[in-house]
Design a protein around this motif. Sequence first.
Motif, PDB file in Angstrom:
ATOM      1  N   PHE A 153     -28.104  35.986 -26.868  1.00 55.68           N
ATOM      2  CA  PHE A 153     -28.279  35.665 -28.066  1.00 55.68           C
ATOM      3  C   PHE A 153     -28.165  34.173 -28.479  1.00 55.68           C
ATOM      4  CE2 PHE A 153     -26.106  34.158 -32.084  1.00 55.68           C
ATOM      5  CZ  PHE A 153     -27.085  34.277 -32.906  1.00 55.68           C
ATOM      6  N   LEU A 154     -27.214  33.303 -27.834  1.00 59.20           N
ATOM      7  CA  LEU A 154     -27.296  32.050 -27.912  1.00 59.20           C
ATOM      8  C   LEU A 154     -28.463  31.414 -27.060  1.00 59.20           C
ATOM      9  CD1 LEU A 154     -23.449  30.961 -27.201  1.00 59.20           C
ATOM     10  CD2 LEU A 154     -24.721  30.866 -29.287  1.00 59.20           C
ATOM     11  N   ALA A 155     -28.852  31.903 -25.974  1.00 57.65           N
ATOM     12  CA  ALA A 155     -30.055  31.660 -25.179  1.00 57.65           C
ATOM     13  C   ALA A 155     -31.200  31.406 -26.116  1.00 57.65           C
ATOM     14  CB  ALA A 155     -30.225  32.369 -23.852  1.00 57.65           C
ATOM     15  N   VAL A 156     -31.482  32.581 -26.727  1.00 55.31           N
ATOM     16  CA  VAL A 156     -32.636  32.992 -27.457  1.00 55.31           C
ATOM     17  C   VAL A 156     -32.531  31.917 -28.825  1.00 55.31           C
ATOM     18  CG1 VAL A 156     -34.116  34.362 -29.144  1.00 55.31           C
ATOM     19  CG2 VAL A 156     -33.009  35.425 -26.908  1.00 55.31           C
ATOM     20  N   ALA A 157     -31.433  31.844 -29.369  1.00 56.43           N
ATOM     21  CA  ALA A 157     -31.327  30.786 -30.484  1.00 56.43           C
ATOM     22  C   ALA A 157     -31.703  29.420 -30.059  1.00 56.43           C
ATOM     23  CB  ALA A 157     -29.750  31.105 -31.152  1.00 56.43           C
ATOM     24  N   HIS A 158     -31.077  29.090 -28.832  1.00 55.65           N
ATOM     25  CA  HIS A 158     -31.229  27.625 -28.617  1.00 55.65           C
ATOM     26  C   HIS A 158     -32.708  27.317 -28.057  1.00 55.65           C
ATOM     27  CE1 HIS A 158     -26.688  27.236 -27.779  1.00 55.65           C
ATOM     28  NE2 HIS A 158     -26.919  26.785 -29.049  1.00 55.65           N
ATOM     29  N   ALA A 159     -33.036  28.262 -27.651  1.00 62.76           N
ATOM     30  CA  ALA A 159     -34.767  28.186 -26.907  1.00 62.76           C
ATOM     31  C   ALA A 159     -35.730  28.134 -28.081  1.00 62.76           C
ATOM     32  CB  ALA A 159     -35.037  29.087 -25.969  1.00 62.76           C
ATOM     33  N   GLY A 160     -35.264  28.971 -29.156  1.00 64.50           N
ATOM     34  CA  GLY A 160     -36.095  29.051 -30.340  1.00 64.50           C
ATOM     35  C   GLY A 160     -37.284  30.319 -30.263  1.00 64.50           C
ATOM     36  N   GLU A 187     -28.435  32.374 -41.721  1.00 65.81           N
ATOM     37  CA  GLU A 187     -27.098  31.857 -42.044  1.00 65.81           C
ATOM     38  C   GLU A 187     -26.046  32.639 -41.311  1.00 65.81           C
ATOM     39  OE1 GLU A 187     -24.063  30.795 -45.803  1.00 65.81           O
ATOM     40  OE2 GLU A 187     -26.102  31.899 -46.158  1.00 65.81           O
ATOM     41  N   ALA A 188     -25.839  33.816 -41.303  1.00 65.24           N
ATOM     42  CA  ALA A 188     -25.108  34.527 -40.416  1.00 65.24           C
ATOM     43  C   ALA A 188     -25.239  34.250 -39.145  1.00 65.24           C
ATOM     44  CB  ALA A 188     -25.091  36.029 -40.629  1.00 65.24           C
ATOM     45  N   GLY A 189     -26.400  34.215 -38.367  1.00 66.76           N
ATOM     46  CA  GLY A 189     -26.562  33.872 -37.176  1.00 66.76           C
ATOM     47  C   GLY A 189     -25.990  32.288 -36.856  1.00 66.76           C
ATOM     48  N   GLN A 190     -26.362  31.407 -37.619  1.00 71.43           N
ATOM     49  CA  GLN A 190     -25.824  30.038 -37.414  1.00 71.43           C
ATOM     50  C   GLN A 190     -24.316  30.060 -37.534  1.00 71.43           C
ATOM     51  OE1 GLN A 190     -28.117  27.283 -36.776  1.00 71.43           O
ATOM     52  NE2 GLN A 190     -26.011  26.695 -36.003  1.00 71.43           N
ATOM     53  N   ARG A 191     -23.656  30.751 -38.208  1.00 66.93           N
ATOM     54  CA  ARG A 191     -22.172  30.791 -38.292  1.00 66.93           C
ATOM     55  C   ARG A 191     -21.719  31.415 -36.880  1.00 66.93           C
ATOM     56  NH1 ARG A 191     -19.533  31.072 -43.371  1.00 66.93           N
ATOM     57  NH2 ARG A 191     -20.734  29.595 -44.797  1.00 66.93           N
ATOM     58  N   LEU A 192     -22.299  32.250 -36.507  1.00 66.03           N
ATOM     59  CA  LEU A 192     -21.941  32.875 -35.102  1.00 66.03           C
ATOM     60  C   LEU A 192     -22.340  31.978 -33.964  1.00 66.03           C
ATOM     61  CD1 LEU A 192     -20.903  35.298 -33.696  1.00 66.03           C
ATOM     62  CD2 LEU A 192     -23.340  36.434 -33.416  1.00 66.03           C
ATOM     63  N   ILE A 193     -23.215  31.185 -33.970  1.00 61.63           N
ATOM     64  CA  ILE A 193     -23.534  30.269 -33.158  1.00 61.63           C
ATOM     65  C   ILE A 193     -22.677  29.138 -33.041  1.00 61.63           C
ATOM     66  CG2 ILE A 193     -25.318  28.278 -32.357  1.00 61.63           C
ATOM     67  CD1 ILE A 193     -27.360  30.215 -33.580  1.00 61.63           C
ATOM     68  N   ASP A 194     -22.145  28.537 -34.159  1.00 63.24           N
ATOM     69  CA  ASP A 194     -21.123  27.462 -34.247  1.00 63.24           C
ATOM     70  C   ASP A 194     -19.970  27.834 -33.900  1.00 63.24           C
ATOM     71  OD1 ASP A 194     -23.038  26.143 -35.590  1.00 63.24           O
ATOM     72  OD2 ASP A 194     -22.387  26.527 -37.434  1.00 63.24           O
ATOM     73  N   ARG A 195     -19.404  29.307 -33.687  1.00 61.19           N
ATOM     74  CA  ARG A 195     -18.263  29.777 -33.306  1.00 61.19           C
ATOM     75  C   ARG A 195     -18.135  29.918 -31.913  1.00 61.19           C
ATOM     76  NH1 ARG A 195     -14.407  30.969 -37.266  1.00 61.19           N
ATOM     77  NH2 ARG A 195     -13.113  31.245 -35.548  1.00 61.19           N
ATOM     78  N   LEU A 196     -19.331  30.505 -31.504  1.00 59.95           N
ATOM     79  CA  LEU A 196     -19.631  31.012 -30.211  1.00 59.95           C
ATOM     80  C   LEU A 196     -19.581  29.900 -28.902  1.00 59.95           C
ATOM     81  CD1 LEU A 196     -22.012  34.080 -30.115  1.00 59.95           C
ATOM     82  CD2 LEU A 196     -19.691  34.079 -29.689  1.00 59.95           C
ATOM     83  N   GLY A 197     -20.460  29.005 -29.572  1.00 60.68           N
ATOM     84  CA  GLY A 197     -20.464  27.912 -28.160  1.00 60.68           C
ATOM     85  C   GLY A 197     -19.279  27.590 -27.586  1.00 60.68           C
ATOM     86  N   ALA A 223     -16.432  29.020 -27.772  1.00 54.73           N
ATOM     87  CA  ALA A 223     -15.669  30.023 -27.327  1.00 54.73           C
ATOM     88  C   ALA A 223     -16.123  30.334 -25.679  1.00 54.73           C
ATOM     89  CB  ALA A 223     -15.619  31.338 -28.199  1.00 54.73           C
ATOM     90  N   LEU A 224     -17.442  30.382 -25.760  1.00 59.07           N
ATOM     91  CA  LEU A 224     -17.776  30.723 -24.454  1.00 59.07           C
ATOM     92  C   LEU A 224     -17.918  29.756 -23.312  1.00 59.07           C
ATOM     93  CD1 LEU A 224     -21.326  32.653 -25.378  1.00 59.07           C
ATOM     94  CD2 LEU A 224     -19.212  33.605 -24.731  1.00 59.07           C
ATOM     95  N   SER A 225     -17.851  28.651 -23.983  1.00 58.47           N
ATOM     96  CA  SER A 225     -17.415  27.184 -22.914  1.00 58.47           C
ATOM     97  C   SER A 225     -16.177  27.364 -22.339  1.00 58.47           C
ATOM     98  CB  SER A 225     -17.614  26.113 -23.573  1.00 58.47           C
ATOM     99  OG  SER A 225     -19.186  25.795 -23.907  1.00 58.47           O
ATOM    100  N   GLU A 226     -15.069  27.955 -23.309  1.00 61.74           N
ATOM    101  CA  GLU A 226     -13.794  27.996 -22.897  1.00 61.74           C
ATOM    102  C   GLU A 226     -13.761  29.089 -21.785  1.00 61.74           C
ATOM    103  OE1 GLU A 226     -10.885  26.327 -23.113  1.00 61.74           O
ATOM    104  OE2 GLU A 226     -12.310  24.831 -23.672  1.00 61.74           O
ATOM    105  N   VAL A 227     -14.299  30.341 -22.066  1.00 59.98           N
ATOM    106  CA  VAL A 227     -14.175  31.243 -21.093  1.00 59.98           C
ATOM    107  C   VAL A 227     -14.969  30.886 -19.737  1.00 59.98           C
ATOM    108  CG1 VAL A 227     -15.344  33.519 -20.652  1.00 59.98           C
ATOM    109  CG2 VAL A 227     -14.675  33.204 -22.955  1.00 59.98           C
ATOM    110  N   GLU A 228     -16.058  30.179 -19.728  1.00 61.83           N
ATOM    111  CA  GLU A 228     -16.838  29.824 -18.501  1.00 61.83           C
ATOM    112  C   GLU A 228     -15.800  28.834 -17.851  1.00 61.83           C
ATOM    113  OE1 GLU A 228     -20.864  27.546 -17.217  1.00 61.83           O
ATOM    114  OE2 GLU A 228     -20.396  27.988 -19.330  1.00 61.83           O
ATOM    115  N   SER A 229     -15.200  27.878 -18.567  1.00 57.12           N
ATOM    116  CA  SER A 229     -14.054  26.903 -17.905  1.00 57.12           C
ATOM    117  C   SER A 229     -13.200  27.799 -17.163  1.00 57.12           C
ATOM    118  CB  SER A 229     -13.661  26.020 -19.010  1.00 57.12           C
ATOM    119  OG  SER A 229     -14.549  25.174 -19.491  1.00 57.12           O
TER     120      SER A 229
END
Length: 300
Positions: free
Chosen positions: A10-17, A60-70, A72-78
Amino acid sequence: MTDLADLPEFLAVAHAGGFRDAARVTGKSASGLSEAVRRLETRLGVRLLNRTTRSVAPTEAGQRLIDRLGPALSEVESALNVVNGFRERPAGTLKLNVPVAVARLVLPKIVPSFLASYPDIRLEVIVEDSFVDVLAEGCDAGIRYDERLEQDMIAVPIGPRTQRMAIAASPAYLGAAGRPDHPRDLLAHRCLLGRFRGGALTSPWEFEKDGEVVKVEPAGPLIVSTGGGMDLAVAAAKGGAGILGLFEAWLRPHLDDGSLEPLLEDWWQSFSGPFLYYPGRKHLPAPLRAFVDFAKAARW
């Protein structure tokens, strides 16, 4: 429980547009990404992306999710990469975004020995001259010149620390048109230019001698896209079409074999070499950490 594998897609699609651009970045199919987003929206019971025939944009809901996911997923990857650091040899994929000049003049001197030293790392290199957000493009790091570095990034020198822009022409052209004695004389010559993806030309050409800086805006019969198109410009210059300005190291083989002759060499301007840049994370992905350390230790 939402399938966590759907979240980065989902993040990949949102960032790529868009699904097609996201598919290009991730290496997955557009239909598979579309299904992942649809599945996520169904499970959450809310639309996350507004879709049109040309692009997608977060609700709006999608943007809220993007703001929180970025974050969080970076921490998981780390966290996962901390474990990777305990391996005897780092493994995984390292994705770099670099300009054509770096792919041609810098990476060939480091990539073969790096891959030999780290056989479990898979290196993917995206070559493009436009300046991009490396994270949004799904890359781990980028290589660019200092004036084009993104803010809030760590920069490590890579490659020769000093480079020069050179100008040259074939003996045939110079025999017919004469040699310039000063940079301003180039305004009366046929010059070969490049055009960046954003539309700007590779001009003005800048020269420097004894503290004097001279900028000229030459014109001529050929304009090519920067990067791959420059091979055509080199061939045209060797064929007598005009004067070409390019990295000295790129032109050096043709200067050495005499097919091109250097012009105004005492005016050639030096500039800083490129930098490897990446986000300032506490725990770098193991493949990126290995490459950073390798670049620092390399001799140029």
